[in-house]
Design an enzyme around this catalytic site. Sequence first.
Site, short mmCIF file in Angstrom:
data_model
loop_
_atom_site.label_atom_id
_atom_site.label_comp_id
_atom_site.label_asym_id
_atom_site.label_seq_id
_atom_site.Cartn_x
_atom_site.Cartn_y
_atom_site.Cartn_z
N SER A 107 1.00 -0.98 0.12
CA SER A 107 0.24 0.02 -0.41
C SER A 107 1.06 1.49 0.17
CB SER A 107 -0.91 0.39 1.43
OG SER A 107 -1.79 1.08 2.07
N TYR A 149 -0.87 -0.13 10.75
CA TYR A 149 -1.06 -0.86 9.43
C TYR A 149 -0.22 0.09 8.96
CZ TYR A 149 -3.55 -0.88 5.09
OH TYR A 149 -3.86 -1.34 4.14
#
Length: 251
Positions: free
Chosen positions: A144, A157
């Site tokens: 990501s 995250y």
Amino acid sequence: MTTFKTAIVVGASSGIGECLVRQLAREGVTVAALARRSAELERIVHDAGADGKNIRPYAHDVTDFASVPGLFDRIRADLAGADGGVDLVVYNAGVMPVVAEGEYNFQKDHEMISVNLLGAMAWLNPVAADMEARRHGTIVGVSSVAGDRGRRGNPGYHTSKAALTTYLEALRNRLSRYGVTVVTVKPGPVATPMTKDLGKLPLLIQPVEAAAGILAHAKAGTVEGYVPAVWMPIMTIIRQVPSFIFRRTNI
Ligand SMILES: NC(=O)c1ccc[n+]([C@@H]2O[C@H](COP(=O)([O-])OP(=O)(O)OC[C@H]3O[C@@H](n4cnc5c(N)ncnc54)[C@H](OP(=O)(O)O)[C@@H]3O)[C@@H](O)[C@H]2O)c1
């Protein structure tokens, strides 16, 4: 451009993973679709119509690390026969629980590291060993843009994706000499169940677009590919912002 006959998608029951499975099946690839929610996997097979014959659903929790080597062997045998290899493995499973400003929650961090990072290592270690031995195959990790900086929103995250990116780079540096391709894909925001409670997100794309971009990078053998491509110049700039400025922003 590489073409694939057999593929495994780990994290295939919704969002980007579902679209990856549908596109691969439509292209005639025999694809194993893995996730915990078997009813969703069955729905995907059903919704795919005639292409559903190319989709093999397997209920699996990636945090059941010990079960991975045996399941990988079983899927290889199902897809390609006892001595066959798999052409493409996409590790797409991921979780991102909402973390509030000022919340420091080890349980959530533990889940994100377990699914986003340790699950990837549990899967891609045996996959890498198999592909290295066969001198053949493509590994794709769905990382990501969130892994490019340690941002304030969700430390666990960002850490999980940064570590996944580094792990994939190390795999690539091991495997390229054996003719095995390792692709890191970094999507920006995608409209999936993962992001549905996050409000308005910049440059939001649909999961079908994200899946098409990921598979284009897989076929091209891109080293690190952003989806959509506009995130590459954006993140190149954001990575250069000095910490004393970055910490004052809301990025
Ligand atoms: N959406 C975004 O904006 C965005 C942006 C960049 C990167 N990503 C990454 O893209 C990937 C796909 O996310 P998405 O947005 O498509 O979200 P999603 O719809 O929530 O999909 C997540 C997938 O991961 C699977 N998964 C989660 N925990 C699992 C476990 N313990 N065992 C097996 N599978 C598990 C889920 O299946 P089950 O729940 O059925 O197990 C589901 O198929 C993730 O790695 C995410 O971090 C997303």
